[in-house]
Design a protein around this motif. Structure first.
Motif, PDB file in Angstrom:
ATOM      1  N   ILE A 193      -3.365  -2.452  -2.299  1.00  0.00           N
ATOM      2  CA  ILE A 193      -4.193  -1.464  -1.565  1.00  0.00           C
ATOM      3  C   ILE A 193      -3.640   0.108  -2.656  1.00  0.00           C
ATOM      4  O   ILE A 193      -2.428   0.301  -2.751  1.00  0.00           O
ATOM      5  CB  ILE A 193      -3.946  -1.157   0.042  1.00  0.00           C
TER       6      ILE A 193
ATOM      7  N   CYS B  29      -9.246  -9.509   4.939  1.00  0.00           N
ATOM      8  CA  CYS B  29      -8.375  -8.505   4.803  1.00  0.00           C
ATOM      9  C   CYS B  29      -8.759  -6.995   4.474  1.00  0.00           C
ATOM     10  O   CYS B  29      -8.915  -5.795   4.469  1.00  0.00           O
ATOM     11  CB  CYS B  29      -7.072  -8.416   4.748  1.00  0.00           C
TER      12      CYS B  29
ATOM     13  N   ALA C 181       0.825  -0.894   0.243  1.00  0.00           N
ATOM     14  CA  ALA C 181       0.042  -0.299  -0.312  1.00  0.00           C
ATOM     15  C   ALA C 181       0.664   1.076   0.023  1.00  0.00           C
ATOM     16  O   ALA C 181       1.875   1.021   0.377  1.00  0.00           O
ATOM     17  CB  ALA C 181      -0.843  -0.379   1.017  1.00  0.00           C
TER      18      ALA C 181
ATOM     19  N   ILE D 142      -3.834   0.926   6.682  1.00  0.00           N
ATOM     20  CA  ILE D 142      -3.821  -0.537   6.726  1.00  0.00           C
ATOM     21  C   ILE D 142      -3.704  -1.560   8.027  1.00  0.00           C
ATOM     22  O   ILE D 142      -3.829  -1.980   8.065  1.00  0.00           O
ATOM     23  CB  ILE D 142      -2.897  -0.510   5.517  1.00  0.00           C
TER      24      ILE D 142
ATOM     25  N   ILE E  16     -10.243  -3.332   5.645  1.00  0.00           N
ATOM     26  CA  ILE E  16      -9.229  -2.451   5.304  1.00  0.00           C
ATOM     27  C   ILE E  16     -10.150  -1.341   4.952  1.00  0.00           C
ATOM     28  O   ILE E  16     -10.640   0.260   4.719  1.00  0.00           O
ATOM     29  CB  ILE E  16      -8.093  -2.430   4.370  1.00  0.00           C
TER      30      ILE E  16
ATOM     31  N   LEU F 293       3.970  -6.303   5.391  1.00  0.00           N
ATOM     32  CA  LEU F 293       3.313  -5.550   5.563  1.00  0.00           C
ATOM     33  C   LEU F 293       4.549  -4.640   4.147  1.00  0.00           C
ATOM     34  O   LEU F 293       5.765  -4.388   5.051  1.00  0.00           O
ATOM     35  CB  LEU F 293       2.895  -3.834   6.361  1.00  0.00           C
TER      36      LEU F 293
END
Length: 290
Positions: free
Chosen positions: A143, A276, A98, A107, A280, A125
């Motif tokens: 994302i 997930c 992201a 996130i 989010i 992440l």
């Protein structure tokens, strides 16, 4: 892999006690089952079952071969159950990428709550403003702001935000904005152009040259918060920085940015990725309605 169907049919013959019984359990004709057994014995070069009109008896080779086939059946069943469990229970490792501006506020908090709820879920992440390739970089979920043009990517709109052109109260109120240093993220480029809308829907253009650039959103935010100049930050970040920061043009609005969740799965989306995305989306919706 071509041998496995023959081995599976052989196992059914042994456990059913006859070719007829195996044919019934497998919903196949007796001739098809017989052919599987014949092909298997021909390829192995050994007799597995002694067959008479009244009964079938396993040979020594057949007994040993059956034991091995049962082990394969157990492994196959275990693999099948594990794969199906992933459909129903969020578990395993998920790699999520992201933009920096979304990671720490949207996130990370959303995923943090999921890890408490699903202890078998593992996440990696990856924060950055450079867009990674979902396939070559082994990304499970991306994302992003704006839609992807890639035809092999599945994408779903999960929320929105608006950028705010802002600076410290002292800088905005006491200094001529046209002389203020513009702090830009690298992706914005050197030549800055913003099209605002006023309360009546009229377009108002603002253009300048970035005197300071950074490749990190957090560096850009830190510079703005320390009074070095003005720049763009998402509305949810701006709300967290008030009253230290204020809008440069409070009566003007920039266009809305759409946020999308991207993945490469077709019909069967793993539950781990599904939860997930939902978490989010919920977090982003909560922030945008403040």
């Amino acid at each position: 892999m071509k041998k496995l169907p023959h081995m599976s049919v052989f196992t059914h013959i042994v456990e059913a006690g006859s070719i007829t019984g195996a044919a019934e359990s497998l919903h196949l004709s007796k001739s098809v089952v017989s052919q599987h057994l014949k092909t298997l014995e021909n390829e192995l070069g050994v007799l597995l079952i002694k067959r008479s009109t009244r009964k079938h008896t396993l040979t020594c080779a057949g007994i040993n071969f059956y034991d091995s086939c049962k082990e394969i059946d157990k492994i196959t069943e275990h693999a099948w159950q594990q794969a199906q469990a992933l459909k129903d229970t969020p578990k395993g490792c998920i790699r999520i990428t992201a933009p920096n501006a979304l990671m720490d506020v949207v996130i990370a908090p959303a995923i943090g709550q999921l890890l408490k709820q699903y202890p078998q879920l593992e996440t990696e992440l990856i924060s950055g403003d450079t867009q990674l390739d979902l396939m070559s970089d082994n990304i499970d979920l991306a994302i992003r702001v704006g839609q992807s043009r890639a035809s092999n990517i599945k994408q779903r709109r999960i929320g929105q935000f608006r950028d705010i052109l802002c600076g410290t109260d002292d800088l905005v109120q006491k200094k001529n904005i046209n002389k203020a240093v513009y702090i830009a993220n690298k992706w914005q480029g050197k030549h800055i152009s913003h099209n605002f809308r006023d309360e009546n829907g009229n377009e108002v253009h603002y253009g300048t040259t970035a005197q300071c650039q950074t490749n990190s959103f957090y560096s850009c935010l830190a510079l703005i918060k320390n009074g070095a100049g003005i720049g763009l930050i998402p509305d949810f970040q701006f709300n967290m920085c008030k009253p230290d920061l204020c809008e440069v043009f409070p009566r003007l609005k920039l266009p809305i940015n759409q946020v999308y969740a991207l993945h490469t799965h077709d019909n069967y989306l793993p539950s781990s990725i599904k939860v997930c995305i939902e978490a989010i989306e919920k977090r982003l919706t909560k922030l945008s309605t403040r």
